[in-house]
Design a protein around this motif. Structure first.
Motif, PDB file in Angstrom:
ATOM      1  N   LEU A 184       0.823  -1.206   0.000  1.00  0.00           N
ATOM      2  CA  LEU A 184       0.000   0.000   0.000  1.00  0.00           C
ATOM      3  C   LEU A 184       0.860   1.260   0.000  1.00  0.00           C
ATOM      4  O   LEU A 184       0.405   2.329  -0.407  1.00  0.00           O
ATOM      5  CB  LEU A 184      -0.908   0.012   1.229  1.00  0.00           C
ATOM      6  CG  LEU A 184      -1.991  -1.077   1.295  1.00  0.00           C
ATOM      7  CD1 LEU A 184      -2.623  -1.107   2.678  1.00  0.00           C
ATOM      8  CD2 LEU A 184      -3.044  -0.847   0.224  1.00  0.00           C
ATOM      9  N   GLY A 185       2.098   1.126   0.487  1.00  0.00           N
ATOM     10  CA  GLY A 185       2.987   2.273   0.613  1.00  0.00           C
ATOM     11  C   GLY A 185       3.121   2.703   2.063  1.00  0.00           C
ATOM     12  O   GLY A 185       2.369   2.262   2.940  1.00  0.00           O
ATOM     13  N   ALA A 186       4.073   3.572   2.331  1.00  0.00           N
ATOM     14  CA  ALA A 186       4.328   4.022   3.700  1.00  0.00           C
ATOM     15  C   ALA A 186       3.163   4.816   4.275  1.00  0.00           C
ATOM     16  O   ALA A 186       3.053   4.971   5.494  1.00  0.00           O
ATOM     17  CB  ALA A 186       5.603   4.875   3.734  1.00  0.00           C
ATOM     18  N   VAL A 187       2.261   5.298   3.423  1.00  0.00           N
ATOM     19  CA  VAL A 187       1.072   6.015   3.907  1.00  0.00           C
ATOM     20  C   VAL A 187       0.239   5.123   4.827  1.00  0.00           C
ATOM     21  O   VAL A 187      -0.497   5.611   5.697  1.00  0.00           O
ATOM     22  CB  VAL A 187       0.217   6.516   2.707  1.00  0.00           C
ATOM     23  CG1 VAL A 187      -0.365   5.332   1.928  1.00  0.00           C
ATOM     24  CG2 VAL A 187      -0.885   7.441   3.176  1.00  0.00           C
ATOM     25  N   SER A 188       0.366   3.807   4.656  1.00  0.00           N
ATOM     26  CA  SER A 188      -0.379   2.862   5.491  1.00  0.00           C
ATOM     27  C   SER A 188       0.034   2.945   6.957  1.00  0.00           C
ATOM     28  O   SER A 188      -0.699   2.489   7.837  1.00  0.00           O
ATOM     29  CB  SER A 188      -0.181   1.429   4.983  1.00  0.00           C
ATOM     30  OG  SER A 188       1.193   1.060   5.045  1.00  0.00           O
ATOM     31  N   LEU A 189       1.212   3.529   7.225  1.00  0.00           N
ATOM     32  CA  LEU A 189       1.670   3.669   8.612  1.00  0.00           C
ATOM     33  C   LEU A 189       0.705   4.516   9.438  1.00  0.00           C
ATOM     34  O   LEU A 189       0.641   4.378  10.662  1.00  0.00           O
ATOM     35  CB  LEU A 189       3.072   4.290   8.637  1.00  0.00           C
ATOM     36  CG  LEU A 189       4.196   3.463   7.997  1.00  0.00           C
ATOM     37  CD1 LEU A 189       5.464   4.303   7.872  1.00  0.00           C
ATOM     38  CD2 LEU A 189       4.467   2.203   8.810  1.00  0.00           C
ATOM     39  N   LEU A 190      -0.050   5.398   8.794  1.00  0.00           N
ATOM     40  CA  LEU A 190      -1.000   6.243   9.521  1.00  0.00           C
ATOM     41  C   LEU A 190      -2.090   5.417  10.194  1.00  0.00           C
ATOM     42  O   LEU A 190      -2.699   5.859  11.176  1.00  0.00           O
ATOM     43  CB  LEU A 190      -1.636   7.265   8.565  1.00  0.00           C
ATOM     44  CG  LEU A 190      -0.684   8.285   7.920  1.00  0.00           C
ATOM     45  CD1 LEU A 190      -1.432   9.152   6.921  1.00  0.00           C
ATOM     46  CD2 LEU A 190      -0.040   9.157   9.004  1.00  0.00           C
ATOM     47  N   SER A 191      -2.342   4.227   9.668  1.00  0.00           N
ATOM     48  CA  SER A 191      -3.392   3.390  10.264  1.00  0.00           C
ATOM     49  C   SER A 191      -3.017   2.921  11.666  1.00  0.00           C
ATOM     50  O   SER A 191      -3.893   2.557  12.456  1.00  0.00           O
ATOM     51  CB  SER A 191      -3.674   2.180   9.374  1.00  0.00           C
ATOM     52  OG  SER A 191      -2.573   1.295   9.367  1.00  0.00           O
ATOM     53  N   TRP A 192      -1.705   2.933  11.991  1.00  0.00           N
ATOM     54  CA  TRP A 192      -1.291   2.540  13.345  1.00  0.00           C
ATOM     55  C   TRP A 192      -1.917   3.466  14.393  1.00  0.00           C
ATOM     56  O   TRP A 192      -2.266   3.026  15.488  1.00  0.00           O
ATOM     57  CB  TRP A 192       0.228   2.606  13.482  1.00  0.00           C
ATOM     58  CG  TRP A 192       0.978   1.456  12.887  1.00  0.00           C
ATOM     59  CD1 TRP A 192       1.923   1.507  11.905  1.00  0.00           C
ATOM     60  CD2 TRP A 192       0.873   0.071  13.236  1.00  0.00           C
ATOM     61  NE1 TRP A 192       2.400   0.248  11.627  1.00  0.00           N
ATOM     62  CE2 TRP A 192       1.782  -0.648  12.431  1.00  0.00           C
ATOM     63  CE3 TRP A 192       0.089  -0.628  14.160  1.00  0.00           C
ATOM     64  CZ2 TRP A 192       1.924  -2.034  12.509  1.00  0.00           C
ATOM     65  CZ3 TRP A 192       0.234  -2.009  14.243  1.00  0.00           C
ATOM     66  CH2 TRP A 192       1.143  -2.695  13.433  1.00  0.00           C
ATOM     67  N   ILE A 193      -2.040   4.749  14.060  1.00  0.00           N
ATOM     68  CA  ILE A 193      -2.596   5.708  15.021  1.00  0.00           C
ATOM     69  C   ILE A 193      -4.037   5.340  15.349  1.00  0.00           C
ATOM     70  O   ILE A 193      -4.440   5.261  16.523  1.00  0.00           O
ATOM     71  CB  ILE A 193      -2.525   7.145  14.464  1.00  0.00           C
ATOM     72  CG1 ILE A 193      -1.077   7.529  14.176  1.00  0.00           C
ATOM     73  CG2 ILE A 193      -3.161   8.135  15.436  1.00  0.00           C
ATOM     74  CD1 ILE A 193      -0.932   8.844  13.417  1.00  0.00           C
ATOM     75  N   VAL A 194      -4.822   5.091  14.302  1.00  0.00           N
ATOM     76  CA  VAL A 194      -6.230   4.740  14.489  1.00  0.00           C
ATOM     77  C   VAL A 194      -6.355   3.426  15.257  1.00  0.00           C
ATOM     78  O   VAL A 194      -7.133   3.312  16.210  1.00  0.00           O
ATOM     79  CB  VAL A 194      -6.934   4.616  13.113  1.00  0.00           C
ATOM     80  CG1 VAL A 194      -8.405   4.240  13.296  1.00  0.00           C
ATOM     81  CG2 VAL A 194      -6.811   5.917  12.333  1.00  0.00           C
ATOM     82  N   THR A 195      -5.581   2.427  14.848  1.00  0.00           N
ATOM     83  CA  THR A 195      -5.662   1.113  15.486  1.00  0.00           C
ATOM     84  C   THR A 195      -5.169   1.139  16.923  1.00  0.00           C
ATOM     85  O   THR A 195      -5.734   0.470  17.794  1.00  0.00           O
ATOM     86  CB  THR A 195      -4.871   0.070  14.671  1.00  0.00           C
ATOM     87  OG1 THR A 195      -5.479  -0.065  13.391  1.00  0.00           O
ATOM     88  CG2 THR A 195      -4.874  -1.286  15.354  1.00  0.00           C
ATOM     89  N   ALA A 196      -4.127   1.905  17.200  1.00  0.00           N
ATOM     90  CA  ALA A 196      -3.616   1.990  18.574  1.00  0.00           C
ATOM     91  C   ALA A 196      -4.670   2.573  19.510  1.00  0.00           C
ATOM     92  O   ALA A 196      -4.886   2.054  20.619  1.00  0.00           O
ATOM     93  CB  ALA A 196      -2.348   2.834  18.617  1.00  0.00           C
ATOM     94  N   ILE A 197      -5.347   3.628  19.074  1.00  0.00           N
ATOM     95  CA  ILE A 197      -6.395   4.234  19.905  1.00  0.00           C
ATOM     96  C   ILE A 197      -7.549   3.249  20.098  1.00  0.00           C
ATOM     97  O   ILE A 197      -8.025   3.034  21.230  1.00  0.00           O
ATOM     98  CB  ILE A 197      -6.904   5.541  19.258  1.00  0.00           C
ATOM     99  CG1 ILE A 197      -5.796   6.596  19.263  1.00  0.00           C
ATOM    100  CG2 ILE A 197      -8.137   6.068  20.014  1.00  0.00           C
ATOM    101  CD1 ILE A 197      -6.131   7.847  18.465  1.00  0.00           C
ATOM    102  N   GLY A 198      -8.000   2.638  19.000  1.00  0.00           N
ATOM    103  CA  GLY A 198      -9.101   1.682  19.099  1.00  0.00           C
ATOM    104  C   GLY A 198      -8.743   0.479  19.941  1.00  0.00           C
ATOM    105  O   GLY A 198      -9.545   0.017  20.765  1.00  0.00           O
ATOM    106  N   SER A 199      -7.530  -0.030  19.781  1.00  0.00           N
ATOM    107  CA  SER A 199      -7.107  -1.214  20.530  1.00  0.00           C
ATOM    108  C   SER A 199      -6.963  -0.917  22.020  1.00  0.00           C
ATOM    109  O   SER A 199      -7.295  -1.765  22.860  1.00  0.00           O
ATOM    110  CB  SER A 199      -5.780  -1.745  19.978  1.00  0.00           C
ATOM    111  OG  SER A 199      -5.930  -2.166  18.648  1.00  0.00           O
TER     112      SER A 199
END
Length: 439
Positions: A36-51
């Motif tokens: 997907l590219g390095a832009v996919s790293l932004l999903s860590w922020i969303v997942t960390a908060i949700g998790s």
């Protein structure tokens, strides 16, 4: 006082939570995310908060609901016996799917030592199924042996991944990361959405954090804090390691890697070090798979003990290992490996991750809703009720978003599996009529 001194501290439980979550879930992610590219790293922020929100809610459930059953028991608080069955049934399937994905990860790393395994769909399938059955049979020795092996092998992933988070920055090149940012020119929201199932995969298992309530000091304070700190600790390592690897290995090379962490260590040092990392990763995957195979069989046994799975899952040998149940689980996982067969380890891994996420997220949602009933029964203060409800809504919102992000194929498959579960339960419901009848 002696008993109290034997209980686990906040630091000890936080470490345990972090180690349990990291396992082998991270080792194939850099390859999948690089596609997907390095832009996919932004999903860590969303997942960390949700998790973190989900982990906190499960820790609260563990405080208010002391009976056995984990997520299924929490679900039953709000959704009665059918909820217990459906939660166990879906969680059981998610573990079976995840085990196949872990086996594929291990085979991907083994290709450096046995190149034939990476030469096509059939060799990959043979390697995956062989590993699934090897770890199934190895569990016949009982939980004591499984636990001791897992406690050692898990460091085969943690040391290289955590180490990369610290020392990898000496080799990090911003221009490599910039070139890898968005090779497919995806809108940022779409890239984050597609990466959510991948990042969520790395956090699956956080529900185990609430199971240690009886073994810690001051559980009402320690368990929630350890859940949060442990999840946060894993998130930091995940974010740092997957970011630094994108700035060392060119994206095109990383996106096609069968063993991304071995590849980055080979870039940083030499191929010999890369091979050592591969060996450690294989060891960690086998150890992790060994533990999750036992967890899978134990989930089936726990549900069978509640008269909701066939009684054959309840049968154990002299060492307390549910051998018959393990054999059935082995057959089920073999069928799953056949149904998702692919010549590309990363492609097969991604397909399984999406389906595992769907079948795991539904039990997450049903278990989370049980917290409201538990708090009502416990007559908690208004402050606690409001605080927990706000966190619960964040956790539920993330879970629903993650479900939608898993893609139509995975959600459709999950819906079919869920509908089939309702059909199965109709044959069990008569067993519990008297329990729910009004006097």
């Amino acid at each position: 006082m002696a008993e109290a001194s034997k209980k686990m501290s906040l630091m000890g439980l936080t470490t345990l939570v972090t180690v349990n979550m990291m396992g082998s879930g991270i080792i194939m992610l850099p390859t999948s995310m690089a596609q997907l590219g390095a832009v996919s790293l932004l999903s860590w922020i969303v997942t960390a908060i949700g998790s973190m929100a989900i982990a906190y809610c499960f820790s609260q459930c563990g405080i208010f609901c002391q009976r056995s059953g984990g997520l299924s028991a929490y679900t039953e608080e709000a959704h009665a016996k059918s909820g217990f069955f459906l939660c166990s049934y879906l969680y059981f399937l998610s573990l079976a799917i995840a085990n196949v994905a872990v086996a594929i990860s291990a085979v991907g790393y083994m290709t450096a030592f046995v190149p034939w395994l990476g030469s096509g769909a059939i060799p990959l399938f043979i390697g995956t199924v062989s590993l699934l059955w090897l770890t199934t049979v190895a569990n016949f020795g009982g939980p004591g042996i499984t636990g001791r092996i897992g406690a050692i092998t898990v460091w085969g992933v943690i040391i290289p991944v955590a180490g990369l988070s610290i020392i990898g920055w000496f080799w990090f090149k911003p221009e490599v990361l910039a070139a890898a940012w968005n090779p497919n020119d995806l809108p940022i929201s779409e890239a984050i959405g597609k990466a959510i199932p991948l990042t969520l995969w790395a956090f699956l298992g956080m529900e185990s954090a609430a199971q240690a309530t009886d073994a810690v000091e001051n559980p009402k304070r320690t368990v929630p804090l350890a859940c949060l700190f442990g999840t946060l600790g894993a998130a930091v390592v995940y974010v740092l390691s997957t970011t630094v690897i994108q700035g060392i290995v060119p994206n095109a090379e990383l996106a096609n890697a069968a063993a991304p962490f071995a590849l980055v260590y080979a870039h940083m040092f030499n191929p010999v070090v890369g091979n050592i990392i591969m060996a450690l990763a294989v060891m960690a995957c086998v150890g992790s798979l060994l533990g999750w195979q036992f967890t899978l069989a134990q989930t089936a046994k726990m549900t069978a003990d509640q008269e909701m799975f066939p009684s054959l899952f309840s049968k154990v040998n002299a060492r307390n290992a549910p051998i018959v149940g393990m054999l059935v689980c082995g057959v089920l996982q073999t069928v799953m490996a056949v149904s998702t067969i692919s010549p590309n380890a990363s492609a097969q891994f991604g397909k399984l991750v999406n389906l595992a996420a769907v079948t795991n997220l539904i039990p997450y949602v049903t278990a989370l809703t049980g917290l409201l009933v538990m708090m009502y029964k416990a007559r908690v203060s208004v402050t606690v009720y409001v605080r927990n409800t706000v966190v619960l809504l964040i956790a539920a919102a993330y879970s629903l978003y993650a479900l939608s992000a898993c893609g139509r194929e995975a959600v459709f498959g999950g819906a079919l599996v869920l509908a089939f579960g309702y059909l199965l339960y109709c044959f069990l419901a008569q067993r519990f009529v008297n329990e729910s009848a009004t006097p």
